[in-house]
Design an enzyme around this catalytic site. Structure first.
Site, PDB file in Angstrom:
ATOM      1  N   LYS A   1      -7.542  11.890   1.379  1.00 57.25           N
ATOM      2  CA  LYS A   1      -7.671  10.427   1.253  1.00 57.25           C
ATOM      3  C   LYS A   1      -8.864   9.922   2.081  1.00 57.25           C
ATOM      4  CE  LYS A   1      -6.846   6.073   0.776  1.00 57.25           C
ATOM      5  NZ  LYS A   1      -7.015   5.332  -0.445  1.00 57.25           N
TER       6      LYS A   1
ATOM      7  N   CYS B   1     -10.210  -0.456   3.511  1.00 54.13           N
ATOM      8  CA  CYS B   1     -10.157   1.003   3.299  1.00 54.13           C
ATOM      9  C   CYS B   1     -11.507   1.653   3.621  1.00 54.13           C
ATOM     10  CB  CYS B   1      -9.768   1.314   1.857  1.00 54.13           C
ATOM     11  SG  CYS B   1      -8.055   0.959   1.503  1.00 54.13           S
TER      12      CYS B   1
HETATM   13  N1  LIG Z   1      -3.856  -2.172  -0.115  1.00 51.59           N
HETATM   14  C1  LIG Z   1      -4.477  -1.172  -0.702  1.00 51.59           C
HETATM   15  O1  LIG Z   1      -5.164  -1.353  -1.689  1.00 51.59           O
HETATM   16  C2  LIG Z   1      -4.339   0.248  -0.189  1.00 51.59           C
HETATM   17  C3  LIG Z   1      -4.799   1.294  -1.001  1.00 51.59           C
HETATM   18  C4  LIG Z   1      -4.629   2.597  -0.557  1.00 51.59           C
HETATM   19  C5  LIG Z   1      -4.053   2.838   0.682  1.00 51.59           C
HETATM   20  N2  LIG Z   1      -3.620   1.792   1.468  1.00 51.59           N
HETATM   21  C6  LIG Z   1      -2.994   2.115   2.752  1.00 51.59           C
HETATM   22  O2  LIG Z   1      -1.598   1.835   2.673  1.00 51.59           O
HETATM   23  C7  LIG Z   1      -1.110   1.411   3.947  1.00 51.59           C
HETATM   24  C8  LIG Z   1      -0.438   0.053   3.811  1.00 51.59           C
HETATM   25  O3  LIG Z   1      -1.416  -0.871   3.372  1.00 51.59           O
HETATM   26  P1  LIG Z   1      -1.046  -2.295   2.788  1.00 51.59           P
HETATM   27  O4  LIG Z   1      -2.279  -2.818   2.148  1.00 51.59           O
HETATM   28  O5  LIG Z   1       0.221  -2.216   2.002  1.00 51.59           O
HETATM   29  O6  LIG Z   1      -0.763  -3.099   4.140  1.00 51.59           O
HETATM   30  P2  LIG Z   1      -0.098  -4.570   4.262  1.00 51.59           P
HETATM   31  O7  LIG Z   1      -0.582  -5.099   5.550  1.00 51.59           O
HETATM   32  O8  LIG Z   1      -0.305  -5.328   2.995  1.00 51.59           O
HETATM   33  O9  LIG Z   1       1.481  -4.262   4.356  1.00 51.59           O
HETATM   34  C9  LIG Z   1       2.066  -3.545   5.391  1.00 51.59           C
HETATM   35  C10 LIG Z   1       3.427  -4.157   5.692  1.00 51.59           C
HETATM   36  O10 LIG Z   1       4.082  -3.343   6.673  1.00 51.59           O
HETATM   37  C11 LIG Z   1       4.863  -4.202   7.492  1.00 51.59           C
HETATM   38  N3  LIG Z   1       5.239  -3.470   8.707  1.00 51.59           N
HETATM   39  C12 LIG Z   1       4.521  -3.247   9.829  1.00 51.59           C
HETATM   40  N4  LIG Z   1       5.218  -2.493  10.685  1.00 51.59           N
HETATM   41  C13 LIG Z   1       6.403  -2.209  10.110  1.00 51.59           C
HETATM   42  C14 LIG Z   1       7.564  -1.476  10.496  1.00 51.59           C
HETATM   43  N5  LIG Z   1       7.620  -0.839  11.656  1.00 51.59           N
HETATM   44  N6  LIG Z   1       8.606  -1.429   9.646  1.00 51.59           N
HETATM   45  C15 LIG Z   1       8.568  -2.060   8.449  1.00 51.59           C
HETATM   46  N7  LIG Z   1       7.487  -2.773   8.030  1.00 51.59           N
HETATM   47  C16 LIG Z   1       6.421  -2.850   8.835  1.00 51.59           C
HETATM   48  C17 LIG Z   1       3.963  -5.405   7.687  1.00 51.59           C
HETATM   49  O11 LIG Z   1       4.684  -6.531   8.107  1.00 51.59           O
HETATM   50  C18 LIG Z   1       3.359  -5.549   6.281  1.00 51.59           C
HETATM   51  O12 LIG Z   1       4.117  -6.429   5.468  1.00 51.59           O
HETATM   52  C19 LIG Z   1      -2.327   1.400   4.880  1.00 51.59           C
HETATM   53  O13 LIG Z   1      -2.408   2.640   5.539  1.00 51.59           O
HETATM   54  C20 LIG Z   1      -3.496   1.259   3.913  1.00 51.59           C
HETATM   55  O14 LIG Z   1      -4.700   1.779   4.441  1.00 51.59           O
HETATM   56  C21 LIG Z   1      -3.743   0.506   1.044  1.00 51.59           C
END
Ligand SMILES: NC(=O)c1ccc[n+]([C@@H]2O[C@H](COP(=O)([O-])OP(=O)(O)OC[C@H]3O[C@@H](n4cnc5c(N)ncnc54)[C@H](O)[C@@H]3O)[C@@H](O)[C@H]2O)c1
Length: 396
Positions: free
Chosen positions: A201, A255
């Site tokens: 990734k 990202c």
């Molecule tokens: N958004 C994208 O397009 C994308 C694409 C590929 C990978 N990712 C990866 O996926 C992961 C998540 O990204 P995202 O965009 O969904 O983030 P986001 O910020 O939209 O959502 C994350 C959620 O996790 C919650 N959270 C934090 N700590 C927590 C805990 N201990 N228990 C439960 N919930 C908790 C937050 O309140 C938030 O709502 C990251 O590592 C990101 O790099 C994101």
């Protein structure tokens, strides 16, 4: 039927939860933000993503998706929490650590734990170590990493259609996790080990960053040599084995602008190209700021009044409203804080708490200097002439 507990209900966790619930799994979605939990339990969504509202509504109505502030017992735990960096570009896996600790009381023999968050190499092993430190017998668990690679705007389709990489801490964990993803993914699900899956990734995003850096460096050189970079790239790409990307005002988003630092942090001096690409892409943003400031000064000297400058676009890429790590936003903020006379335009956002956003046609009419920072579709039809088109919206 399997029970699944998803930790983190953001851009990745909520679509995943809703999809799985619609596939017949019983999903317990967990988030630490109460308003997020409440919104989802009403069948509504707190983020913008096409089709997600329909999926969440039917998942909640069927009773298959329930959100909560605390985890529940389940067969499978999916961790989809943020992985930003600390100051100094040091990876921050605090959210993963606290999510892992939060499931300790709920774990039972045979459970699967899947880390979906983009993570530094070694994080999946770290999850296992944290569990051991908390007196969990991890020999009876199956722990894997399955990185997410969806494109915002197309998440519901790509969650199903994209190929997935799965790497467990043991072969058995890999195999069981692959079997699980095959129940809802139509793309290929490919097995490897946890560290390779993590690095895969990070590599994908670093590849993009390095290639954009090449285009950005070319754009700076072409400016120096008085060559049109857009024409140059078009011509060079006529070579059958050359495919140069388009330059821009820098690189943004949470990202590509973030994940390469996870490699650089661990790789040190051996991560030369990846670090340099990050630096080139950040430098491009500073270079754009200097270009605009010089043009404003020239205008002021010539006309004896301050220039009105239209900054066209704030988002980190075309046709979205996402401002995370956006170079266009950073450029606009810097110019405003340097007291330049800025008209900020972002057709995908109506309200912004830091400064006023104005209609793009109004800005064009009022501005002395027009600067294109993001190639939004609305700008393509504008009949304006400016050589401060940093995203090629008038040229590509
Ligand atoms: N958004 C994208 O397009 C994308 C694409 C590929 C990978 N990712 C990866 O996926 C992961 C998540 O990204 P995202 O965009 O969904 O983030 P986001 O910020 O939209 O959502 C994350 C959620 O996790 C919650 N959270 C934090 N700590 C927590 C805990 N201990 N228990 C439960 N919930 C908790 C937050 O309140 C938030 O709502 C990251 O590592 C990101 O790099 C994101």
């Amino acid at each position: 039927m399997k029970n699944i507990c998803v930790l983190g209900l953001g851009y990745i966790g909520l679509p995943t939860s809703a999809l799985l619930a619609n596939k017949g799994y019983k999903v317990y979605g967990v988030d630490i933000v109460k308003s997020t939990v409440d919104t989802i339990n009403c069948g509504k969504i707190h983020i913008v993503e096409p089709e997600l509202d329909t999926f969440v509504k039917s998942a909640v109505n069927s009773g298959n998706l329930v959100a909560s502030l605390t985890p529940s017992k389940a067969d499978i735990f999916i961790i989809a929490v943020p992985t930003p960096f600390h100051d100094g570009y040091i990876p921050n896996i605090d959210y993963i650590i606290s999510a892992t600790k939060s499931i300790v009381p709920y774990l039972e023999e045979g459970n699967m734990i899947i880390l979906e968050s983009t993570s530094p190499v070694g994080t999946t092993d770290k999850i296992e170590n944290i569990l051991k430190e908390n007196k969990v017998d991890t020999s009876k668990l199956f722990i894997s990493h399955c990185p997410e690679r969806v494109l915002p705007g197309q998440i519901m389709r790509e969650l199903v259609e994209n190929d997935r990489i799965v790497g467990g801490t043991t072969d058995k964990a890999t195999q069981k996790t692959v079997e699980f993803y095959r129940t809802f993914v139509s793309g290929e699900v490919i097995a490897t080990d946890a560290r390779t899956a993590e690095m895969s990734k990070l590599t994908e995003n670093s590849f993009r960053d390095v290639n954009i850096a090449f285009a950005n460096e070319l754009s700076i050189l072409c400016d120096k040599f008085n060559i049109d970079v857009w024409e140059l790239i078009r011509l060079a790409n006529r070579h059958p084995r050359v495919n140069i990307l388009q330059p821009g005002a820098g690189v943004g988003g949470h990202c590509i602008a973030v994940d390469p630092w996870f490699i650089v942090h661990a790789g040190g001096d051996d991560a030369k190209i990846i670090r340099t690409a990050r630096e080139v892409n950040s430098y491009k943003t500073q270079w754009v700021i200097e270009k605009i400031k010089n043009r404003a000064l020239e205008f002021e000297n010539k006309n004896d009044k301050k220039a009105i400058i239209a900054c066209m676009g704030l988002a980190f890429k075309p046709n979205i409203d996402d401002l995370r790590e956006s170079p266009a936003l950073y450029i606009t903020q810097s110019l405003i804080s340097d007291n330049l006379n800025i008209l900020a335009v972002e057709p995908n956002i109506t309200n912004f708490n830091e400064f006023e956003i104005i209609d793009y046609k109004e800005a064009i009419n009022k501005a002395d200097i027009i600067v294109f920072l993001v190639a939004h579709k609305e700008f393509k039809e504008l009949k304006v002439k400016t050589d401060l088109d940093f995203c090629g919206v008038l040229n590509v």
